[in-house]
Design a protein around this motif. Structure first.
Motif, mmCIF file in Angstrom:
data_model
loop_
_atom_site.group_PDB
_atom_site.id
_atom_site.type_symbol
_atom_site.label_atom_id
_atom_site.label_comp_id
_atom_site.label_asym_id
_atom_site.label_seq_id
_atom_site.Cartn_x
_atom_site.Cartn_y
_atom_site.Cartn_z
ATOM 1 N N TRP A 42 0.805 -1.228 0.000
ATOM 2 C CA TRP A 42 0.000 0.000 0.000
ATOM 3 C C TRP A 42 0.838 1.277 0.000
ATOM 4 O O TRP A 42 0.640 2.150 -0.851
ATOM 5 C CB TRP A 42 -0.973 -0.008 1.172
ATOM 6 N N PRO A 43 1.817 1.445 0.920
ATOM 7 C CA PRO A 43 2.597 2.689 0.889
ATOM 8 C C PRO A 43 3.390 2.870 -0.400
ATOM 9 O O PRO A 43 3.527 3.993 -0.903
ATOM 10 C CB PRO A 43 3.518 2.574 2.109
ATOM 11 N N VAL A 44 3.938 1.766 -0.948
ATOM 12 C CA VAL A 44 4.674 1.877 -2.204
ATOM 13 C C VAL A 44 3.721 2.296 -3.322
ATOM 14 O O VAL A 44 4.037 3.174 -4.150
ATOM 15 C CB VAL A 44 5.371 0.552 -2.552
ATOM 16 N N ALA A 45 2.543 1.687 -3.376
ATOM 17 C CA ALA A 45 1.563 2.031 -4.407
ATOM 18 C C ALA A 45 1.146 3.490 -4.287
ATOM 19 O O ALA A 45 1.041 4.214 -5.283
ATOM 20 C CB ALA A 45 0.352 1.115 -4.294
ATOM 21 N N ALA A 46 0.891 3.955 -3.043
ATOM 22 C CA ALA A 46 0.469 5.340 -2.843
ATOM 23 C C ALA A 46 1.570 6.311 -3.253
ATOM 24 O O ALA A 46 1.304 7.330 -3.921
ATOM 25 C CB ALA A 46 0.094 5.551 -1.377
ATOM 26 N N GLY A 47 2.814 6.004 -2.883
ATOM 27 C CA GLY A 47 3.920 6.889 -3.225
ATOM 28 C C GLY A 47 4.149 6.978 -4.719
ATOM 29 O O GLY A 47 4.329 8.071 -5.275
ATOM 30 N N LEU A 48 4.148 5.833 -5.403
ATOM 31 C CA LEU A 48 4.365 5.832 -6.850
ATOM 32 C C LEU A 48 3.199 6.490 -7.590
ATOM 33 O O LEU A 48 3.403 7.157 -8.612
ATOM 34 C CB LEU A 48 4.565 4.398 -7.346
ATOM 35 N N SER A 49 1.987 6.295 -7.072
ATOM 36 C CA SER A 49 0.828 6.920 -7.720
ATOM 37 C C SER A 49 0.931 8.434 -7.704
ATOM 38 O O SER A 49 0.601 9.115 -8.685
ATOM 39 C CB SER A 49 -0.461 6.479 -7.014
ATOM 40 N N SER A 50 1.411 8.985 -6.602
ATOM 41 C CA SER A 50 1.545 10.434 -6.512
ATOM 42 C C SER A 50 2.701 10.966 -7.335
ATOM 43 O O SER A 50 2.685 12.119 -7.777
ATOM 44 C CB SER A 50 1.717 10.850 -5.049
ATOM 45 N N LEU A 51 3.712 10.106 -7.565
ATOM 46 C CA LEU A 51 4.892 10.563 -8.294
ATOM 47 C C LEU A 51 4.781 10.352 -9.808
ATOM 48 O O LEU A 51 5.108 11.250 -10.590
ATOM 49 C CB LEU A 51 6.138 9.835 -7.778
ATOM 50 N N VAL A 52 4.336 9.163 -10.214
ATOM 51 C CA VAL A 52 4.367 8.836 -11.644
ATOM 52 C C VAL A 52 3.030 8.370 -12.197
ATOM 53 O O VAL A 52 2.943 8.007 -13.369
ATOM 54 C CB VAL A 52 5.439 7.766 -11.935
ATOM 55 N N GLY A 53 2.007 8.299 -11.347
ATOM 56 C CA GLY A 53 0.696 7.941 -11.869
ATOM 57 C C GLY A 53 0.105 6.704 -11.217
ATOM 58 O O GLY A 53 0.828 5.834 -10.697
ATOM 59 N N THR A 54 -1.205 6.646 -11.272
ATOM 60 C CA THR A 54 -1.936 5.561 -10.613
ATOM 61 C C THR A 54 -1.614 4.196 -11.202
ATOM 62 O O THR A 54 -1.505 3.204 -10.473
ATOM 63 C CB THR A 54 -3.448 5.824 -10.724
ATOM 64 N N THR A 55 -1.460 4.133 -12.514
ATOM 65 C CA THR A 55 -1.216 2.825 -13.159
ATOM 66 C C THR A 55 0.043 2.179 -12.620
ATOM 67 O O THR A 55 0.062 0.973 -12.280
ATOM 68 C CB THR A 55 -1.111 2.995 -14.680
ATOM 69 N N VAL A 56 1.112 2.958 -12.525
ATOM 70 C CA VAL A 56 2.380 2.416 -12.005
ATOM 71 C C VAL A 56 2.220 1.994 -10.549
ATOM 72 O O VAL A 56 2.725 0.949 -10.124
ATOM 73 C CB VAL A 56 3.513 3.451 -12.146
ATOM 74 N N GLY A 57 1.508 2.810 -9.769
ATOM 75 C CA GLY A 57 1.294 2.461 -8.366
ATOM 76 C C GLY A 57 0.533 1.162 -8.192
ATOM 77 O O GLY A 57 0.875 0.326 -7.358
ATOM 78 N N VAL A 58 -0.516 0.990 -8.998
ATOM 79 C CA VAL A 58 -1.305 -0.240 -8.920
ATOM 80 C C VAL A 58 -0.468 -1.451 -9.332
ATOM 81 O O VAL A 58 -0.509 -2.516 -8.696
ATOM 82 C CB VAL A 58 -2.564 -0.126 -9.794
ATOM 83 N N LEU A 59 0.320 -1.295 -10.396
ATOM 84 C CA LEU A 59 1.174 -2.410 -10.838
ATOM 85 C C LEU A 59 2.186 -2.779 -9.762
ATOM 86 O O LEU A 59 2.450 -3.977 -9.516
ATOM 87 C CB LEU A 59 1.898 -2.027 -12.130
ATOM 88 N N ALA A 60 2.759 -1.793 -9.110
ATOM 89 C CA ALA A 60 3.716 -2.075 -8.035
ATOM 90 C C ALA A 60 3.048 -2.827 -6.893
ATOM 91 O O ALA A 60 3.617 -3.781 -6.325
ATOM 92 C CB ALA A 60 4.327 -0.772 -7.531
ATOM 93 N N ALA A 61 1.830 -2.412 -6.543
ATOM 94 C CA ALA A 61 1.105 -3.097 -5.475
ATOM 95 C C ALA A 61 0.810 -4.542 -5.842
ATOM 96 O O ALA A 61 0.921 -5.451 -5.008
ATOM 97 C CB ALA A 61 -0.193 -2.351 -5.166
ATOM 98 N N VAL A 62 0.443 -4.778 -7.103
ATOM 99 C CA VAL A 62 0.154 -6.131 -7.558
ATOM 100 C C VAL A 62 1.407 -7.011 -7.481
ATOM 101 O O VAL A 62 1.362 -8.161 -7.026
ATOM 102 C CB VAL A 62 -0.413 -6.122 -8.989
ATOM 103 N N VAL A 63 2.534 -6.457 -7.925
ATOM 104 C CA VAL A 63 3.787 -7.213 -7.896
ATOM 105 C C VAL A 63 4.170 -7.571 -6.459
ATOM 106 O O VAL A 63 4.520 -8.722 -6.152
ATOM 107 C CB VAL A 63 4.924 -6.427 -8.575
#
Length: 279
Positions: free
Chosen positions: A30-51
């Motif tokens: 969750w924190p990684v997804a939230a951080g990446l979503s704010s920096l580079v976009g929601t899609t990247v954040g969601v993919l990171a959370a899935v991984v």
């Protein structure tokens, strides 16, 4: 209340570590997804959370697999292996590294006039609650303590005369030795086998090396079986026979060859002919 057999979990430190890693990846998702979503976009954040979630799930699945294999799969596998071995009940059986005795109990239940011996150095990191008293307690609970001797000793220096046993067993034990000592242990196990005696070894690491060492040490009919998936990591069975000089021991894949062998171990039931120990 009657005492129950309690065999514990193999490699408890590994099990705990995998549980912890799964928790770390899950907590980080969750924190990684939230951080990446704010920096580079929601899609990247969601993919990171899935991984990260997939990593967590993989560790938890492997943990469950190990526990089920320790508590149930191993016993089922050895019941099948020893059924296929066609024991007559009068054999002298050795297990190196029996731990709390799950495999040794399976073997001892097949003995009548024979006797089993378990030799171990009792390392707690190899099995939860490992120790000679835990083994004795389980043998007593299983009703086979009178057929088994428990010995503290090193498989690299077995305290028995040559030719003492008809059957030797090793379950997830030899890989625990330093690589340089594994060949020493295997040749020592062969030494204490009687002519015509057999070895059944189950392990997940370096089984090709174990088979090569056995061949080089003069064992006959060495067979390395396919992967078995009841355990994590998956395991293989290696079987071998100690044949008399100048003759061939009975092939462990069920094809008979003329050989002198120790009484008891070679006297198979007709219904067991043709069954392979390593299938």
């Amino acid at each position: 209340m009657a005492q129950r057999e309690r065999y514990g979990v193999d490699a408890p430190g590994v099990v705990a570590a995998m549980l912890a890693l799964g928790a770390v990846f899950a907590a980080a998702a969750w924190p990684v997804a939230a951080g990446l979503s704010s920096l580079v976009g929601t899609t990247v954040g969601v993919l990171a959370a899935v991984v990260l979630g997939c990593y967590a799930l993989s560790f938890w699945v492997a943990t469950g697999w190990m526990v089920i294999g320790s508590l149930w799969g191993k016993r089922r596998a050895w019941n099948r292996l020893l059924d296929a071995a066609g024991l007559c009940g009068g054999e002298r059986v050795l297990e190196v590294g029996p731990g709390r005795g799950q495999v040794l109990t399976v073997a001892a239940r097949r003995l009548t006039t024979g006797r089993a011996v378990g030799v171990d150095v009792w390392r707690a990191k190899d099995q939860a609650g490992n120790g000679p008293q835990a083994l004795v307690d389980n043998l007593t609970a299983a009703g086979v303590a009178g057929r088994v001797d428990v010995v503290t000793g090193d498989m690299r220096r077995l305290p028995f005369p040559s030719g003492s046993f008809d059957l030797a067993l090793a379950c997830l034990a030899v890989h625990n030795l330093p690589a340089a000592d594994q060949a020493v242990a295997l040749t020592e196990i062969l030494r204490v086998l009687a002519p015509g005696g057999r070895l059944i070894l189950l392990d997940f690491r370096r089984t090709d090396h174990f088979a090569a060492v056995l061949r080089e040490s003069g064992a006959r009919d060495v067979v390395r079986g396919r992967r078995r998936w009841f355990n994590y990591p998956p395991v293989r069975v290696v079987t071998a026979a100690k044949g008399p000089d100048g003759t061939s021991a009975e092939n462990l894949d069920g094809r008979s060859r003329p050989a002198a062998s120790s009484p008891g171990i070679d006297a198979r039931h007709a219904g067991d002919r043709g069954r392979s120990l390593v299938e």
